[in-house]
Scaffold this motif. Structure first.
Motif, PDB file in Angstrom:
ATOM      1  N   ILE A   1       3.362  -2.878   8.581  1.00 31.39           N
ATOM      2  CA  ILE A   1       4.551  -2.101   8.895  1.00 31.39           C
ATOM      3  C   ILE A   1       4.711  -0.994   7.854  1.00 31.39           C
ATOM      4  CG2 ILE A   1       7.055  -2.135   9.195  1.00 31.39           C
ATOM      5  CD1 ILE A   1       5.520  -3.568  11.378  1.00 31.39           C
ATOM      6  N   PHE A   2       5.018   0.201   8.328  1.00 38.65           N
ATOM      7  CA  PHE A   2       5.199   1.349   7.462  1.00 38.65           C
ATOM      8  C   PHE A   2       6.677   1.695   7.327  1.00 38.65           C
ATOM      9  CE2 PHE A   2       1.040   3.244   6.584  1.00 38.65           C
ATOM     10  CZ  PHE A   2       0.240   2.457   7.391  1.00 38.65           C
TER      11      PHE A   2
ATOM     12  N   LEU B   1      -4.918   6.352   2.426  1.00 38.62           N
ATOM     13  CA  LEU B   1      -4.579   5.366   1.406  1.00 38.62           C
ATOM     14  C   LEU B   1      -4.814   5.945   0.019  1.00 38.62           C
ATOM     15  CD1 LEU B   1      -3.880   2.320   0.830  1.00 38.62           C
ATOM     16  CD2 LEU B   1      -6.351   2.003   0.588  1.00 38.62           C
TER      17      LEU B   1
ATOM     18  N   LEU C   1       4.053   7.276   2.337  1.00 40.41           N
ATOM     19  CA  LEU C   1       4.419   6.143   3.173  1.00 40.41           C
ATOM     20  C   LEU C   1       4.102   4.837   2.453  1.00 40.41           C
ATOM     21  CD1 LEU C   1       2.699   7.596   6.330  1.00 40.41           C
ATOM     22  CD2 LEU C   1       5.153   7.285   6.149  1.00 40.41           C
TER      23      LEU C   1
ATOM     24  N   PHE D   1       0.827  -1.196   0.000  1.00 40.69           N
ATOM     25  CA  PHE D   1       0.000   0.000   0.000  1.00 40.69           C
ATOM     26  C   PHE D   1       0.858   1.242   0.000  1.00 40.69           C
ATOM     27  CE2 PHE D   1      -3.375  -2.776   0.653  1.00 40.69           C
ATOM     28  CZ  PHE D   1      -3.190  -3.560   1.783  1.00 40.69           C
TER      29      PHE D   1
ATOM     30  N   GLY E   1       0.427  17.448   9.521  1.00 45.46           N
ATOM     31  CA  GLY E   1      -0.594  17.622  10.544  1.00 45.46           C
ATOM     32  C   GLY E   1      -1.841  16.790  10.351  1.00 45.46           C
ATOM     33  N   LYS E   2      -1.833  15.924   9.336  1.00 45.46           N
ATOM     34  CA  LYS E   2      -2.992  15.089   9.048  1.00 45.46           C
ATOM     35  C   LYS E   2      -2.643  13.614   9.218  1.00 45.46           C
ATOM     36  CE  LYS E   2      -5.503  18.605   7.770  1.00 45.46           C
ATOM     37  NZ  LYS E   2      -6.671  19.059   8.613  1.00 45.46           N
ATOM     38  N   SER E   3      -3.639  12.766   9.105  1.00 49.73           N
ATOM     39  CA  SER E   3      -3.406  11.331   9.229  1.00 49.73           C
ATOM     40  C   SER E   3      -3.109  10.730   7.859  1.00 49.73           C
ATOM     41  CB  SER E   3      -4.625  10.665   9.861  1.00 49.73           C
ATOM     42  OG  SER E   3      -5.785  10.921   9.091  1.00 49.73           O
ATOM     43  N   PRO E   4      -2.447   9.566   7.829  1.00 53.89           N
ATOM     44  CA  PRO E   4      -2.169   8.908   6.546  1.00 53.89           C
ATOM     45  C   PRO E   4      -3.459   8.519   5.832  1.00 53.89           C
ATOM     46  CG  PRO E   4      -0.780   8.014   8.293  1.00 53.89           C
ATOM     47  CD  PRO E   4      -1.812   8.856   8.955  1.00 53.89           C
TER      48      PRO E   4
ATOM     49  N   GLN F   1       0.442  11.455   3.360  1.00 52.73           N
ATOM     50  CA  GLN F   1       0.191  12.155   4.614  1.00 52.73           C
ATOM     51  C   GLN F   1       0.581  13.618   4.470  1.00 52.73           C
ATOM     52  OE1 GLN F   1       2.372  10.803   8.110  1.00 52.73           O
ATOM     53  NE2 GLN F   1       0.735  11.492   9.465  1.00 52.73           N
TER      54      GLN F   1
ATOM     55  N   TYR G   1       0.434   5.256   1.096  1.00 49.96           N
ATOM     56  CA  TYR G   1      -0.355   6.255   1.804  1.00 49.96           C
ATOM     57  C   TYR G   1       0.263   7.624   1.575  1.00 49.96           C
ATOM     58  CZ  TYR G   1      -2.780   2.663   4.565  1.00 49.96           C
ATOM     59  OH  TYR G   1      -3.556   1.606   4.978  1.00 49.96           O
TER      60      TYR G   1
END
Lengths: 115, 112
Positions: free
Chosen positions: B101-102, B46, B88, B34, B41-44, B38, B36
């Motif tokens: 795992i990232f 997809l 990511l 995957f 200040g924000k969330s990851p 980001q 992602y």
């Protein structure tokens, strides 16, 4: 669906205090992940649950950290006592695990500052 | 060796050009991959998933997977300033553990 919901969004606490972070996963998802993100260490997996059961907590930094998932719609991450080095953004994510691993969806995160 | 590795960047690309982001992973049994995005200040979020060797295209994004080389990449065509973010790479393990795992992420900057 409202997505993964985390609370609080921001938390400022004094060193030594107990901190509890909360997460509501997406309905129907059976895996839940707690991650911590810092500039230095990136996105670290702390613990994850499958069907409410903790599967791997090897990422939990030390005994001060604990996590629970009493039911499919709620999880907590607790830090007791908190320390300044715990300051980070904590993310909760959920996924629906099938035979093929599926992607995780993230909550908005909790920004924790320990002073 | 880290389980998922990315070049941290920053990667600076002129607007309109192709941005190429790379990721290597250690678990040969991994079956899904995957990407992602980001924003600060924000969330990851997809943006792409890929399961089979080869290319997968979605709009301006193309994911490329080579399981033999344990390598996955993301190409962004016609880069826009709004593509400036950290990207990511995420790889679930093949075992029943299924933890995701990232990588540490690559910071991409699109310059006008």
């Amino acid at each position: 669906d409202a997505g993964v919901i985390q609370s609080p969004r921001h938390e400022v606490t004094e060193m030594g205090q107990e901190v509890t972070l909360r997460c509501k996963p997406i309905s129907g998802h059976n895996s839940l992940f707690w991650y911590r993100q810092t500039m230095m260490r990136g996105l670290e997996l702390l613990i994850y649950f499958n069907n409410n059961v903790p599967i791997d907590d090897s990422g939990m930094p030390e005994d001060r950290f604990s996590a629970k998932m009493p039911n499919a719609s709620f999880s907590t991450l607790k830090i007791q006592p908190s320390e300044p080095r715990d300051s980070a953004v904590y993310f909760c994510a959920s996924s629906k695990k099938t035979t093929m691993n599926t992607e995780a969806f993230f909550g908005q995160g909790t920004r924790l500052t320990v002073v | 060796q880290k389980e998922v590795e990315q070049n941290s960047g920053p990667l600076s690309v002129p607007e309109g050009a192709i941005a190429s982001l790379n990721c290597t992973y250690s678990d040969r049994g991994s079956q899904s991959f995957f990407w992602y995005r980001q924003y600060s200040g924000k969330s990851p979020e997809l943006i792409m998933s890929i399961y089979s060797n080869g290319d997968k295209e979605d709009g301006r994004f193309t994911a490329q997977l080579n399981k033999a080389s344990q390598y996955v990449s993301l190409l962004i065509r016609d880069s826009q300033p709004s593509d400036s973010a950290t990207y990511l790479c995420a790889v679930p393990g093949y075992s029943s553990a299924s933890k995701i795992i990232f990588g540490s992420g690559t910071r991409l900057s699109i310059r006008p």
